[in-house]
Design a protein around this motif. Structure first.
Motif, short mmCIF file in Angstrom:
data_model
loop_
_atom_site.label_atom_id
_atom_site.label_comp_id
_atom_site.label_asym_id
_atom_site.label_seq_id
_atom_site.Cartn_x
_atom_site.Cartn_y
_atom_site.Cartn_z
N CYS A 110 0.86 -1.19 0.00
CA CYS A 110 0.00 0.00 0.00
C CYS A 110 0.90 1.23 0.00
O CYS A 110 1.31 1.70 1.06
CB CYS A 110 -0.92 -0.02 1.21
N ALA A 111 1.21 1.74 -1.18
CA ALA A 111 2.20 2.82 -1.27
C ALA A 111 2.03 3.57 -2.58
O ALA A 111 1.40 3.09 -3.53
CB ALA A 111 3.62 2.25 -1.16
N ILE A 112 2.62 4.78 -2.64
CA ILE A 112 2.56 5.64 -3.81
C ILE A 112 3.95 6.18 -4.09
O ILE A 112 4.69 6.54 -3.16
CB ILE A 112 1.61 6.83 -3.59
N THR A 113 4.31 6.26 -5.36
CA THR A 113 5.53 6.96 -5.75
C THR A 113 5.24 7.80 -6.99
O THR A 113 4.39 7.44 -7.82
CB THR A 113 6.70 6.00 -6.03
N VAL A 114 5.89 8.94 -7.09
CA VAL A 114 5.80 9.80 -8.27
C VAL A 114 7.06 9.57 -9.11
O VAL A 114 8.17 9.50 -8.57
CB VAL A 114 5.68 11.28 -7.86
N LEU A 115 6.88 9.46 -10.41
CA LEU A 115 8.00 9.17 -11.31
C LEU A 115 8.53 10.41 -12.02
O LEU A 115 9.55 10.33 -12.71
CB LEU A 115 7.58 8.13 -12.36
N GLY A 116 7.85 11.54 -11.85
CA GLY A 116 8.20 12.77 -12.55
C GLY A 116 7.00 13.28 -13.31
O GLY A 116 6.13 12.50 -13.73
N GLY A 117 6.93 14.62 -13.50
CA GLY A 117 5.73 15.18 -14.11
C GLY A 117 4.51 14.78 -13.29
O GLY A 117 4.55 14.75 -12.06
N PRO A 118 3.40 14.43 -13.95
CA PRO A 118 2.19 14.06 -13.21
C PRO A 118 2.12 12.58 -12.87
O PRO A 118 1.17 12.15 -12.22
CB PRO A 118 1.09 14.40 -14.21
N THR A 119 3.10 11.79 -13.32
CA THR A 119 2.95 10.34 -13.31
C THR A 119 3.21 9.76 -11.93
O THR A 119 4.30 9.92 -11.37
CB THR A 119 3.90 9.70 -14.33
N ALA A 120 2.21 9.08 -11.40
CA ALA A 120 2.32 8.40 -10.12
C ALA A 120 2.01 6.92 -10.30
O ALA A 120 1.23 6.54 -11.17
CB ALA A 120 1.37 9.01 -9.09
N VAL A 121 2.63 6.10 -9.45
CA VAL A 121 2.31 4.68 -9.38
C VAL A 121 1.71 4.43 -8.01
O VAL A 121 2.28 4.83 -6.99
CB VAL A 121 3.55 3.80 -9.60
N ILE A 122 0.54 3.81 -7.99
CA ILE A 122 -0.18 3.52 -6.75
C ILE A 122 -0.33 2.01 -6.65
O ILE A 122 -0.99 1.39 -7.50
CB ILE A 122 -1.56 4.20 -6.75
N ASP A 123 0.28 1.41 -5.67
CA ASP A 123 0.08 0.00 -5.37
C ASP A 123 -0.90 -0.11 -4.22
O ASP A 123 -0.60 0.32 -3.09
CB ASP A 123 1.42 -0.66 -4.99
N ILE A 124 -2.06 -0.67 -4.49
CA ILE A 124 -3.11 -0.74 -3.47
C ILE A 124 -4.04 -1.90 -3.79
O ILE A 124 -4.36 -2.15 -4.96
CB ILE A 124 -3.90 0.60 -3.41
N VAL A 129 -1.27 3.16 -12.53
CA VAL A 129 -0.43 4.26 -13.02
C VAL A 129 -1.35 5.41 -13.42
O VAL A 129 -2.32 5.21 -14.16
CB VAL A 129 0.43 3.83 -14.22
N SER A 130 -1.07 6.60 -12.91
CA SER A 130 -1.88 7.76 -13.26
C SER A 130 -1.11 8.69 -14.19
O SER A 130 0.09 8.91 -14.03
CB SER A 130 -2.31 8.52 -12.00
N ASP A 131 -1.82 9.20 -15.19
CA ASP A 131 -1.29 10.14 -16.19
C ASP A 131 0.12 9.74 -16.64
O ASP A 131 1.11 10.45 -16.36
CB ASP A 131 -1.31 11.56 -15.64
N PRO A 132 0.24 8.62 -17.36
CA PRO A 132 1.57 8.10 -17.72
C PRO A 132 2.29 9.00 -18.73
O PRO A 132 1.75 9.34 -19.78
CB PRO A 132 1.26 6.73 -18.33
N THR A 133 3.51 9.39 -18.39
CA THR A 133 4.39 10.16 -19.29
C THR A 133 5.78 9.54 -19.21
O THR A 133 6.45 9.68 -18.20
CB THR A 133 4.44 11.64 -18.89
N PHE A 134 6.19 8.85 -20.27
CA PHE A 134 7.44 8.11 -20.24
C PHE A 134 8.42 8.52 -21.34
O PHE A 134 9.49 7.92 -21.47
CB PHE A 134 7.15 6.60 -20.34
N ASP A 135 8.09 9.53 -22.12
CA ASP A 135 9.02 9.99 -23.16
C ASP A 135 10.28 10.57 -22.53
O ASP A 135 10.29 11.04 -21.39
CB ASP A 135 8.37 11.06 -24.03
#
Length: 268
Positions: A11-25, A31-37
């Motif tokens: 049960c955790a959250i991390t932000v990868l940069g920009g708006p992109t977050a990963v939520i394990d729950i 994955v929210s608002d994925p931006t990987f370029d």
């Protein structure tokens, strides 16, 4: 530089940069608002940094949340490919029509359930409103400022309730969400005071730092995880501005500012 792999959490959250977050729950990876370029130009916007973790480092993704599909700082080319490869995508109705299968379009205050990976019932995803610019901004034929945008509230039995704001700049909207949903535990707030000179006289299109602190106070949450404050040139406020605003508001204890790709664990 992107790390190799992002391990699964309870049960955790991390932000990868920009708006992109990963939520394990609930046994799900979301994955929210994925931006990987990689960094580089995207039309009239410029990406200044790539993600802390690439899409290949996510492992199997169960669900993607797309607040809106029309701006590359919320859904870039590799992010779009990530969404299209996921078994489920939740977004607004207009975005869903453009994205096609497997996208499910939700109007504000409607919900969708996804079976949890831990076998403990369903995770409910509730769409909530967002205003992508000033309250008094011109609205389109569908009543949207700038474009259709939604936020999300995730909930389930025995789980913390999590609000993901999407690109919302409106405290009035946050107050409405808090009134209807008074028991939100954690918030991922899109901040950064995004500005585009040609839009709304350059006024913020997302929460500025003081409004982010005000949103935290209105919501009454225990944890705020900021996103959408770096990685793109049109974000006019960064992490230092957020930390100062929360400090001045007496809310520093709520703010979680771990390095991108580092988990913030939530109480269950």
């Amino acid at each position: 530089m992107a790390t190799a792999e992002l391990s699964r959490q309870a049960c955790a959250i991390t932000v990868l940069g920009g708006p992109t977050a990963v939520i394990d729950i609930g046994g799900l990876r979301i994955v929210s608002d994925p931006t990987f370029d990689d960094a580089g130009p995207h039309g009239y916007l410029t990406k200044t940094a790539g993600p802390a973790v690439s899409e290949s480092g996510l492992g199997p993704v169960d669900l993607v949340l797309v607040s809106h599909d029309t701006h590359p700082d919320n859904l870039d080319e590799r992010g779009r490919a990530c969404a299209e490869a996921a078994p489920a995508v939740i977004t607004g109705p207009l975005s869903a029509a453009r994205l096609g299968s497997p996208a499910v379009g939700l109007a504000p205050w409607t919900s969708h359930r996804v079976p949890r990976g831990d076998g403990a019932g369903d995770l409910t995803i509730l769409a909530v409103p967002a205003v992508h610019g000033p309250e008094d901004g011109d609205r389109d034929a569908d009543g949207n400022v700038n474009c259709e945008v939604i936020g999300f509230v995730l909930s389930g039995q025995g789980l913390p309730t999590i609000y993901v704001s999407g690109d919302n700049a409106s405290i009035r909207t946050v107050a409405e969400i808090s009134r209807r949903l008074p028991d939100i535990d954690a918030a991922v707030l899109h901040a950064g005071a995004a500005r585009v000179p040609a839009k709304f006289e350059g006024r913020p299109l997302s929460l500025d730092s003081r409004r982010a602190a005000a949103a935290a106070a209105v919501l009454g949450v225990e944890v705020v995880i900021p996103a959408h404050y770096d990685g793109w040139a049109h974000f006019s406020e960064g992490l230092a501005d957020l930390e100062l605003a929360f400090h001045e508001a007496g809310l520093s204890s709520l703010l979680r500012t771990a390095p991108h790709g580092t988990w913030t664990h939530l109480r269950r």
